[in-house]
Design an enzyme around this catalytic site. Structure first.
Site, mmCIF file in Angstrom:
data_model
loop_
_atom_site.group_PDB
_atom_site.id
_atom_site.type_symbol
_atom_site.label_atom_id
_atom_site.label_comp_id
_atom_site.label_asym_id
_atom_site.label_seq_id
_atom_site.Cartn_x
_atom_site.Cartn_y
_atom_site.Cartn_z
ATOM 1 N N CYS A 92 0.852 -1.193 0.000
ATOM 2 C CA CYS A 92 0.000 0.000 0.000
ATOM 3 C C CYS A 92 0.883 1.237 0.000
ATOM 4 O O CYS A 92 1.864 1.300 0.744
ATOM 5 C CB CYS A 92 -0.893 -0.001 1.240
ATOM 6 S SG CYS A 92 -2.039 1.394 1.313
ATOM 7 N N LEU A 93 0.531 2.211 -0.823
ATOM 8 C CA LEU A 93 1.304 3.458 -0.877
ATOM 9 C C LEU A 93 1.250 4.199 0.459
ATOM 10 O O LEU A 93 2.119 5.019 0.733
ATOM 11 C CB LEU A 93 0.779 4.349 -2.010
ATOM 12 C CG LEU A 93 0.984 3.799 -3.435
ATOM 13 C CD1 LEU A 93 0.269 4.688 -4.451
ATOM 14 C CD2 LEU A 93 2.467 3.673 -3.764
ATOM 15 N N HIS A 134 -9.028 -3.835 -2.298
ATOM 16 C CA HIS A 134 -8.096 -3.057 -1.478
ATOM 17 C C HIS A 134 -8.493 -1.571 -1.483
ATOM 18 O O HIS A 134 -8.547 -0.922 -0.433
ATOM 19 C CB HIS A 134 -6.673 -3.271 -2.031
ATOM 20 C CG HIS A 134 -5.588 -2.451 -1.410
ATOM 21 N ND1 HIS A 134 -4.545 -2.996 -0.702
ATOM 22 C CD2 HIS A 134 -5.356 -1.096 -1.412
ATOM 23 C CE1 HIS A 134 -3.735 -2.028 -0.281
ATOM 24 N NE2 HIS A 134 -4.192 -0.861 -0.713
ATOM 25 N N HIS A 138 -10.194 1.171 1.462
ATOM 26 C CA HIS A 138 -9.730 2.523 1.826
ATOM 27 C C HIS A 138 -10.926 3.469 1.971
ATOM 28 O O HIS A 138 -10.959 4.313 2.881
ATOM 29 C CB HIS A 138 -8.797 3.089 0.751
ATOM 30 C CG HIS A 138 -7.371 2.662 0.874
ATOM 31 N ND1 HIS A 138 -6.603 2.874 2.007
ATOM 32 C CD2 HIS A 138 -6.542 2.061 -0.018
ATOM 33 C CE1 HIS A 138 -5.367 2.418 1.802
ATOM 34 N NE2 HIS A 138 -5.303 1.908 0.573
HETATM 35 O O1 GNR Z 1 0.441 -0.202 -5.567
HETATM 36 C C1 GNR Z 1 -0.259 -1.003 -4.958
HETATM 37 N N1 GNR Z 1 -0.034 -2.328 -5.139
HETATM 38 C C2 GNR Z 1 -0.888 -3.315 -4.670
HETATM 39 C C3 GNR Z 1 -0.426 -4.623 -4.714
HETATM 40 C C4 GNR Z 1 -1.223 -5.653 -4.266
HETATM 41 C C5 GNR Z 1 -2.475 -5.384 -3.804
HETATM 42 C C6 GNR Z 1 -2.948 -4.087 -3.733
HETATM 43 C C7 GNR Z 1 -2.157 -3.056 -4.176
HETATM 44 S S1 GNR Z 1 -2.751 -1.442 -4.146
HETATM 45 C C8 GNR Z 1 -1.273 -0.532 -4.018
HETATM 46 C C9 GNR Z 1 -1.550 0.962 -4.138
HETATM 47 C C10 GNR Z 1 -2.396 1.407 -2.983
HETATM 48 O O2 GNR Z 1 -2.002 1.600 -1.878
HETATM 49 N N2 GNR Z 1 -3.671 1.550 -3.209
HETATM 50 O O3 GNR Z 1 -4.492 1.898 -2.201
HETATM 51 NI NI NI Z 2 -3.588 1.138 -0.403
#
Ligand code: GNR
Ligand code: NI
Length: 171
Positions: A92-93, A134, A138
């Site tokens: 996740c970023l 995912h 959020h």
């Molecule tokens: O860049 C991201 N890669 C990722 C890899 C596996 C499952 C989910 C993700 S989402 C993430 C970017 C992010 O934080 N999106 O909210």
């Molecule tokens: Ni994320």
């Protein structure tokens, strides 16, 4: 187009529940464009508005290899999910450099509005299905680390806090 600042876990604002977008107007289109720029710059496959401290139901994604297939989801709703699940390594970023396995539905069908405000339906599988779930988490204030054990989550929280203290000290 300005890049936006991505909130980092454990920022409490990441737990805000987003409200639906009322109208897809110029303001929303600008938000979408800024989010896409931010996502591509950060090399993420998805970004939810929550992560840039905007609490409206907007997601941008691009799971294509060439990173030339932007997908915009406004007011997304999952209308069906497979019973079959998959376990995939997620990142996740908002929780940089932390990766762990999460179980999700293997396939989802969703309805959303696009950047033009028109409704569409999408059947997603593999990384796109994982990413949609995912990102939709959020929007209800949930970060993937909340699926991990309390032990792991506390360790991640400490690591993130330590890292931000070190960044503060260097700044
Ligand atoms: O860049 C991201 N890669 C990722 C890899 C596996 C499952 C989910 C993700 S989402 C993430 C970017 C992010 O934080 N999106 O909210
Ligand atoms: Ni994320």
């Amino acid at each position: 187009m300005p890049q936006l600042t991505i909130l980092r876990y454990p920022d409490p604002r990441l737990h805000t529940v987003a409200r639906p977008v009322a109208v897809v107007d110029e303001r929303i289109r600008r938000l979408v464009d800024d989010m896409l720029e931010t996502m591509y710059a950060a090399e993420g496959v998805g970004l939810a508005a929550t992560q840039v401290d905007v609490h409206e139901r907007v997601i941008v994604m691009d799971t294509s290899e060439a990173r030339d297939r932007p997908l915009v989801l406004i007011n997304p709703e999952i209308v069906a999910r497979s019973d079959e699940t998959v376990v995939a390594e997620e990142g996740c970023l908002s929780v940089p450099q932390i990766y762990d396995r999460v179980e999700r539905a293997a396939r989802v069908t969703l309805r959303a509005l696009g950047r033009d405000g028109a409704g569409f339906e999408l059947e997603a599988e593999s990384l796109t299905a994982v990413c949609v779930q995912h990102e939709m988490d959020h929007l209800v204030g949930k970060v993937f680390v909340e699926y991990l054990s309390a032990f792991k989550r506390d360790r991640i929280r400490s690591k993130m806090l330590k890292r931000s203290r070190e960044e503060q000290r260097r700044a």
